[in-house]
Design a protein around this motif. Sequence first.
Motif, PDB file in Angstrom:
ATOM      1  N   GLY A  57       0.796  -1.219   0.000  1.00 54.71           N
ATOM      2  CA  GLY A  57       0.000   0.000   0.000  1.00 54.71           C
ATOM      3  C   GLY A  57       0.826   1.266   0.000  1.00 54.71           C
ATOM      4  N   LYS A  58       2.105   1.137  -0.346  1.00 50.40           N
ATOM      5  CA  LYS A  58       3.019   2.296  -0.290  1.00 50.40           C
ATOM      6  C   LYS A  58       2.522   3.462  -1.120  1.00 50.40           C
ATOM      7  CE  LYS A  58       6.620   0.118  -1.847  1.00 50.40           C
ATOM      8  NZ  LYS A  58       5.975  -1.183  -2.079  1.00 50.40           N
ATOM      9  N   SER A  59       2.168   3.202  -2.365  1.00 52.21           N
ATOM     10  CA  SER A  59       1.785   4.292  -3.270  1.00 52.21           C
ATOM     11  C   SER A  59       0.526   5.003  -2.788  1.00 52.21           C
ATOM     12  CB  SER A  59       1.577   3.754  -4.686  1.00 52.21           C
ATOM     13  OG  SER A  59       2.779   3.245  -5.212  1.00 52.21           O
ATOM     14  N   THR A  60      -0.489   4.217  -2.451  1.00 54.97           N
ATOM     15  CA  THR A  60      -1.760   4.800  -1.998  1.00 54.97           C
ATOM     16  C   THR A  60      -1.555   5.645  -0.744  1.00 54.97           C
ATOM     17  OG1 THR A  60      -3.013   2.942  -2.898  1.00 54.97           O
ATOM     18  CG2 THR A  60      -4.094   4.273  -1.210  1.00 54.97           C
ATOM     19  N   ILE A  61      -0.821   5.094   0.203  1.00 59.90           N
ATOM     20  CA  ILE A  61      -0.598   5.788   1.471  1.00 59.90           C
ATOM     21  C   ILE A  61       0.313   7.002   1.281  1.00 59.90           C
ATOM     22  CG2 ILE A  61       0.509   5.535   3.736  1.00 59.90           C
ATOM     23  CD1 ILE A  61      -0.603   2.590   3.656  1.00 59.90           C
ATOM     24  N   ALA A  62       1.359   6.847   0.478  1.00 58.69           N
ATOM     25  CA  ALA A  62       2.275   7.973   0.236  1.00 58.69           C
ATOM     26  C   ALA A  62       1.554   9.133  -0.445  1.00 58.69           C
ATOM     27  CB  ALA A  62       3.449   7.508  -0.615  1.00 58.69           C
ATOM     28  N   LYS A  63       0.665   8.826  -1.376  1.00 55.53           N
ATOM     29  CA  LYS A  63      -0.093   9.873  -2.060  1.00 55.53           C
ATOM     30  C   LYS A  63      -0.933  10.672  -1.070  1.00 55.53           C
ATOM     31  CE  LYS A  63      -0.609   7.578  -6.559  1.00 55.53           C
ATOM     32  NZ  LYS A  63      -1.544   6.878  -7.466  1.00 55.53           N
ATOM     33  N   ARG A  64      -1.579   9.967  -0.141  1.00 56.99           N
ATOM     34  CA  ARG A  64      -2.438  10.649   0.827  1.00 56.99           C
ATOM     35  C   ARG A  64      -1.616  11.475   1.808  1.00 56.99           C
ATOM     36  NH1 ARG A  64      -7.815   7.050   2.212  1.00 56.99           N
ATOM     37  NH2 ARG A  64      -8.183   6.270   0.108  1.00 56.99           N
TER      38      ARG A  64
ATOM     39  N   THR B  35      -6.555   0.319   8.322  1.00 51.90           N
ATOM     40  CA  THR B  35      -7.144   0.924   7.138  1.00 51.90           C
ATOM     41  C   THR B  35      -6.095   1.854   6.537  1.00 51.90           C
ATOM     42  OG1 THR B  35      -7.995   2.855   8.325  1.00 51.90           O
ATOM     43  CG2 THR B  35      -9.421   0.900   8.225  1.00 51.90           C
ATOM     44  N   ILE B  36      -6.336   2.298   5.319  1.00 49.68           N
ATOM     45  CA  ILE B  36      -5.413   3.240   4.691  1.00 49.68           C
ATOM     46  C   ILE B  36      -5.291   4.507   5.526  1.00 49.68           C
ATOM     47  CG2 ILE B  36      -5.086   4.751   2.692  1.00 49.68           C
ATOM     48  CD1 ILE B  36      -6.358   2.520   0.995  1.00 49.68           C
ATOM     49  N   ASP B  37      -6.432   5.021   5.983  1.00 53.77           N
ATOM     50  CA  ASP B  37      -6.421   6.257   6.770  1.00 53.77           C
ATOM     51  C   ASP B  37      -5.627   6.093   8.065  1.00 53.77           C
ATOM     52  OD1 ASP B  37      -7.871   7.684   4.926  1.00 53.77           O
ATOM     53  OD2 ASP B  37      -9.808   7.272   5.851  1.00 53.77           O
ATOM     54  N   GLU B  38      -5.726   4.921   8.696  1.00 57.54           N
ATOM     55  CA  GLU B  38      -4.995   4.685   9.939  1.00 57.54           C
ATOM     56  C   GLU B  38      -3.490   4.693   9.687  1.00 57.54           C
ATOM     57  OE1 GLU B  38      -8.274   2.006  12.431  1.00 57.54           O
ATOM     58  OE2 GLU B  38      -6.820   1.018  11.109  1.00 57.54           O
ATOM     59  N   ALA B  39      -3.069   4.066   8.593  1.00 57.14           N
ATOM     60  CA  ALA B  39      -1.643   4.050   8.257  1.00 57.14           C
ATOM     61  C   ALA B  39      -1.146   5.456   7.949  1.00 57.14           C
ATOM     62  CB  ALA B  39      -1.398   3.126   7.062  1.00 57.14           C
ATOM     63  N   VAL B  40      -1.964   6.227   7.244  1.00 52.57           N
ATOM     64  CA  VAL B  40      -1.607   7.612   6.927  1.00 52.57           C
ATOM     65  C   VAL B  40      -1.407   8.419   8.211  1.00 52.57           C
ATOM     66  CG1 VAL B  40      -2.481   9.780   5.962  1.00 52.57           C
ATOM     67  CG2 VAL B  40      -2.700   7.662   4.655  1.00 52.57           C
ATOM     68  N   GLU B  41      -2.313   8.254   9.169  1.00 49.10           N
ATOM     69  CA  GLU B  41      -2.219   9.006  10.420  1.00 49.10           C
ATOM     70  C   GLU B  41      -0.970   8.640  11.205  1.00 49.10           C
ATOM     71  OE1 GLU B  41      -3.961  11.606  11.488  1.00 49.10           O
ATOM     72  OE2 GLU B  41      -4.919  11.493   9.518  1.00 49.10           O
ATOM     73  N   VAL B  42      -0.560   7.373  11.143  1.00 50.12           N
ATOM     74  CA  VAL B  42       0.670   6.963  11.821  1.00 50.12           C
ATOM     75  C   VAL B  42       1.866   7.720  11.243  1.00 50.12           C
ATOM     76  CG1 VAL B  42       2.305   5.061  12.141  1.00 50.12           C
ATOM     77  CG2 VAL B  42      -0.137   4.677  12.505  1.00 50.12           C
TER      78      VAL B  42
ATOM     79  N   LEU C 246       7.029   0.128   5.445  1.00 47.33           N
ATOM     80  CA  LEU C 246       5.616  -0.238   5.431  1.00 47.33           C
ATOM     81  C   LEU C 246       5.450  -1.650   4.885  1.00 47.33           C
ATOM     82  CD1 LEU C 246       2.644   0.812   5.756  1.00 47.33           C
ATOM     83  CD2 LEU C 246       2.768   1.455   3.340  1.00 47.33           C
ATOM     84  N   THR C 247       4.794  -2.510   5.650  1.00 43.67           N
ATOM     85  CA  THR C 247       4.624  -3.883   5.208  1.00 43.67           C
ATOM     86  C   THR C 247       3.239  -4.406   5.574  1.00 43.67           C
ATOM     87  OG1 THR C 247       5.674  -6.070   5.178  1.00 43.67           O
ATOM     88  CG2 THR C 247       5.543  -4.939   7.315  1.00 43.67           C
ATOM     89  N   ALA C 248       2.966  -5.630   5.162  1.00 43.88           N
ATOM     90  CA  ALA C 248       1.737  -6.357   5.497  1.00 43.88           C
ATOM     91  C   ALA C 248       2.015  -7.811   5.153  1.00 43.88           C
ATOM     92  CB  ALA C 248       0.537  -5.832   4.705  1.00 43.88           C
ATOM     93  N   SER C 249       1.201  -8.711   5.676  1.00 43.99           N
ATOM     94  CA  SER C 249       1.423 -10.127   5.403  1.00 43.99           C
ATOM     95  C   SER C 249       1.228 -10.410   3.913  1.00 43.99           C
ATOM     96  CB  SER C 249       0.439 -10.986   6.210  1.00 43.99           C
ATOM     97  OG  SER C 249      -0.884 -10.822   5.726  1.00 43.99           O
ATOM     98  N   VAL C 250       1.849 -11.496   3.434  1.00 44.34           N
ATOM     99  CA  VAL C 250       1.709 -11.886   2.030  1.00 44.34           C
ATOM    100  C   VAL C 250       0.243 -12.102   1.679  1.00 44.34           C
ATOM    101  CG1 VAL C 250       2.187 -13.718   0.356  1.00 44.34           C
ATOM    102  CG2 VAL C 250       4.008 -12.911   1.864  1.00 44.34           C
ATOM    103  N   GLU C 251      -0.493 -12.744   2.584  1.00 44.28           N
ATOM    104  CA  GLU C 251      -1.903 -13.042   2.325  1.00 44.28           C
ATOM    105  C   GLU C 251      -2.722 -11.766   2.165  1.00 44.28           C
ATOM    106  OE1 GLU C 251       0.195 -16.341   3.976  1.00 44.28           O
ATOM    107  OE2 GLU C 251      -0.096 -14.321   4.824  1.00 44.28           O
ATOM    108  N   VAL C 252      -2.480 -10.791   3.021  1.00 50.42           N
ATOM    109  CA  VAL C 252      -3.211  -9.522   2.951  1.00 50.42           C
ATOM    110  C   VAL C 252      -2.850  -8.776   1.676  1.00 50.42           C
ATOM    111  CG1 VAL C 252      -3.389  -7.215   3.971  1.00 50.42           C
ATOM    112  CG2 VAL C 252      -3.560  -9.237   5.432  1.00 50.42           C
TER     113      VAL C 252
END
Length: 222
Positions: free
Chosen positions: A14-21, A205-212, A144-150
């Motif tokens: 989700g790097k691109s999506t989160i970085a954009k926000r 969520t994307i928003d939660e990661a952005v806030e971090v 920024l990471t997440a499990s392979v399954e996710v």
Amino acid sequence: MSFQIAIDGPAGAGKSTIAKRVAKKKEIIYVDTGAMYRAMAYYLLKRGVNSGDAEAVERECEGARISISYENGEQVVWLNGENVNGVIRTEKVGQMTSDVSKYPKIREQLTLLQKELASTNDVVMDGRDIGTCVLPEADVKVYLTASVEVRAKRRYLELSEKGVSCDLEQITKDIEIRDRQDMTREISPLKQAEDAVLVDSSDMTIDEAVEVILGLCKENQQ
């Protein structure tokens, strides 16, 4: 001095999506370095280059002129004068990107442009080696990471929503292969910088990661 935010991590995190926000919230420029490598991979695919032929890859890459511009706040990737935003997000291009990004000449060519952008602009930059190689002195570094399954499920849903026929099991295998290639390549392997903050977005969520990440920026600027 420019303010630099470096976000590294594996494919599908989700790097691109989160970085954009983050860039939008901070009102600074977003630089998608992966898109630049994808543009190079797309060029080599069009040229019919075998990714395993190092000599051919490094010879042909000289014909690629890749640049970035911003139109209405959005990044546009140009390949020899052509806007390639709409053709560089396929799985085929993604795999080729992972295959050829290991070559020193390609990394040298694109890293130079990335450094130039960051030296004159406040930026959020995401990729595989931003905090370790491209912007080692970045003000904020995130892994920024997440499990392979996710990550596989996210990619599956993204493609399905676009009407692209895909297989979740195959996507999972492709991600595992790309992780292994990215983490074991000789040149600039994917790894967490010693001073980077680990952010696992598996249950965010994307928003939660952005806030971090915004919180890390505030801490740095205090």
